[in-house]
Design a protein around this motif. Structure first.
Motif, PDB file in Angstrom:
ATOM      1  N   GLU A   3       0.822  -0.974  -0.016  1.00 56.45           N
ATOM      2  CA  GLU A   3      -0.024   0.054   0.101  1.00 56.45           C
ATOM      3  C   GLU A   3       0.734   1.173   0.073  1.00 56.45           C
ATOM      4  O   GLU A   3       1.757   1.286   0.736  1.00 56.45           O
ATOM      5  N   THR A   5       0.354   5.552   0.526  1.00 54.52           N
ATOM      6  CA  THR A   5      -0.630   6.458   0.781  1.00 54.52           C
ATOM      7  C   THR A   5       0.183   7.735   0.281  1.00 54.52           C
ATOM      8  O   THR A   5       0.996   7.882   0.948  1.00 54.52           O
ATOM      9  N   TRP A  32      -7.899   4.358  -4.186  1.00 50.51           N
ATOM     10  CA  TRP A  32      -8.874   5.020  -3.257  1.00 50.51           C
ATOM     11  C   TRP A  32      -8.886   6.561  -3.284  1.00 50.51           C
ATOM     12  O   TRP A  32      -7.469   7.059  -3.207  1.00 50.51           O
ATOM     13  N   ARG A  34      -8.426  10.447  -2.437  1.00 48.23           N
ATOM     14  CA  ARG A  34      -8.197  11.072  -1.257  1.00 48.23           C
ATOM     15  C   ARG A  34      -9.114  11.810  -0.388  1.00 48.23           C
ATOM     16  O   ARG A  34      -9.139  11.677   0.981  1.00 48.23           O
ATOM     17  N   THR A  75      -4.717   6.598  -1.807  1.00 47.83           N
ATOM     18  CA  THR A  75      -4.160   5.467  -1.704  1.00 47.83           C
ATOM     19  C   THR A  75      -4.046   4.401  -2.870  1.00 47.83           C
ATOM     20  O   THR A  75      -5.028   4.545  -3.472  1.00 47.83           O
ATOM     21  N   ILE A  77      -3.062   0.526  -3.820  1.00 45.54           N
ATOM     22  CA  ILE A  77      -2.684  -0.808  -3.202  1.00 45.54           C
ATOM     23  C   ILE A  77      -2.307  -1.852  -4.383  1.00 45.54           C
ATOM     24  O   ILE A  77      -3.247  -1.544  -5.348  1.00 45.54           O
TER      25      ILE A  77
END
Length: 82
Positions: A3, A5, A32, A34, A75, A77
């Motif tokens: 992952e 971030t 994902w 923000r 993020t 992943i």
């Protein structure tokens, strides 16, 4: 799975650099946003088909149809490496 971030204060250029260091073309990723509000599903899942200036291209789709601008990424992943 690994992952990444993106720091909330990262510039587009810094975010792009972080993404380039984390994934390569052919990797399968979950992205994902923000400013995500609720929900447990990733914003976008797909194969990285380009690490373009300004956005991460997924599944060969243009912005607004599946690819994601760096300033929107919270993020990334890595689901499956190429």
């Amino acid at each position: 799975m690994t992952e990444l971030t993106i720091p909330p204060d990262a510039t587009d250029e810094h975010a792009a650099e972080l993404v380039r260091d984390h994934v390569t073309v052919g990797d399968i990723v979950e992205v994902w946003e923000r400013d995500r509000t609720g929900g447990d599903d990733p914003e976008v899942t797909g194969e990285v088909t380009g690490i373009e200036p300004g956005y991460l291209e997924l599944d060969g789709r243009p912005l607004g149809e599946g690819s994601v601008r760096y300033d929107r990424i919270g993020t990334v992943i890595l689901v499956e490496s190429a």
